[in-house]
Design an enzyme around this catalytic site. Structure first.
Site, PDB file in Angstrom:
ATOM      1  N   ASP A  30     -10.219   0.345   3.390  1.00  0.00           N
ATOM      2  CA  ASP A  30     -10.172  -0.860   2.571  1.00  0.00           C
ATOM      3  C   ASP A  30     -11.464  -1.652   2.763  1.00  0.00           C
ATOM      4  OD1 ASP A  30      -7.585  -2.594   1.240  1.00  0.00           O
ATOM      5  OD2 ASP A  30      -9.408  -3.705   1.741  1.00  0.00           O
ATOM      6  N   HIS A  97      -3.399   0.762  -9.474  1.00  0.00           N
ATOM      7  CA  HIS A  97      -3.350   2.218  -9.231  1.00  0.00           C
ATOM      8  C   HIS A  97      -2.568   2.350  -7.937  1.00  0.00           C
ATOM      9  CE1 HIS A  97      -5.472   6.364  -9.232  1.00  0.00           C
ATOM     10  NE2 HIS A  97      -4.751   6.337  -8.115  1.00  0.00           N
ATOM     11  N   HIS A  99      -1.063   2.643  -4.514  1.00  0.00           N
ATOM     12  CA  HIS A  99      -1.743   2.859  -3.229  1.00  0.00           C
ATOM     13  C   HIS A  99      -0.842   2.410  -2.101  1.00  0.00           C
ATOM     14  CE1 HIS A  99      -2.930  -1.095  -4.822  1.00  0.00           C
ATOM     15  NE2 HIS A  99      -2.955  -1.528  -3.573  1.00  0.00           N
TER      16      HIS A  99
END
Ligand code: 5GP
Ligand code: ZN
Length: 113
Positions: A30, A97, A99
């Site tokens: 991240d 999306h 995750h």
């Protein structure tokens, strides 16, 4: 070119610190880590969020949850870690999306909401 940030990261159009890749799954660090270890595990196929998981596309979720403990072991998270997926605006999802966050490397706060 996709307008989805994580599709572009998977395609290599946007650089990322990759930690794992196979035919179905991509994992990378991240950019704004909230713990000493903060990794995002995503399907290569574009699924917007948990609500987009169906009987037809859910094999990748099984693969993701096979890969997560492998990544955790490789990252040395033997004393524990948290897996989180934010679904939709009320959960604070910012990238549409699917995750799964892997968070670890410290004692995590216990609040769930
Ligand atoms: P969400 O808030 O949707 O659950 O999580 C999205 C995550 O993606 C956030 O933790 C955020 O820091 C991360 N993120 C956003 N943009 C980028 C980027 O360009 N690269 C990487 N590696 N992570 C990103
Ligand atoms: Zn995407």
């Amino acid at each position: 070119m996709s307008d989805c940030l994580f599709c572009r990261i998977i395609a290599g159009e946007i650089p990322s610190a990759k930690v794992y890749e196979d035919d179905l799954v991509f994992a990378f660090r991240d950019i704004a880590p909230q713990a000493p270890t903060h990794i995002l595990v995503v399907p290569k196929a574009h699924i917007p969020d948990c609500s987009g998981i169906t009987r037809e596309n859910s094999a990748v979720v099984s693969r993701i949850f096979t890969v997560i403990p492998e990544i955790a072991r490789a990252e040395g998270l033997e004393t524990g870690y948290r897996v989180v997926s934010n679904c939709g605006p009320d959960a604070g999802q910012t990238v549409k999306h699917l995750h799964f966050h892997i968070l670890g490397g410290k004692q995590l706060a216990l609040e769930m909401a």
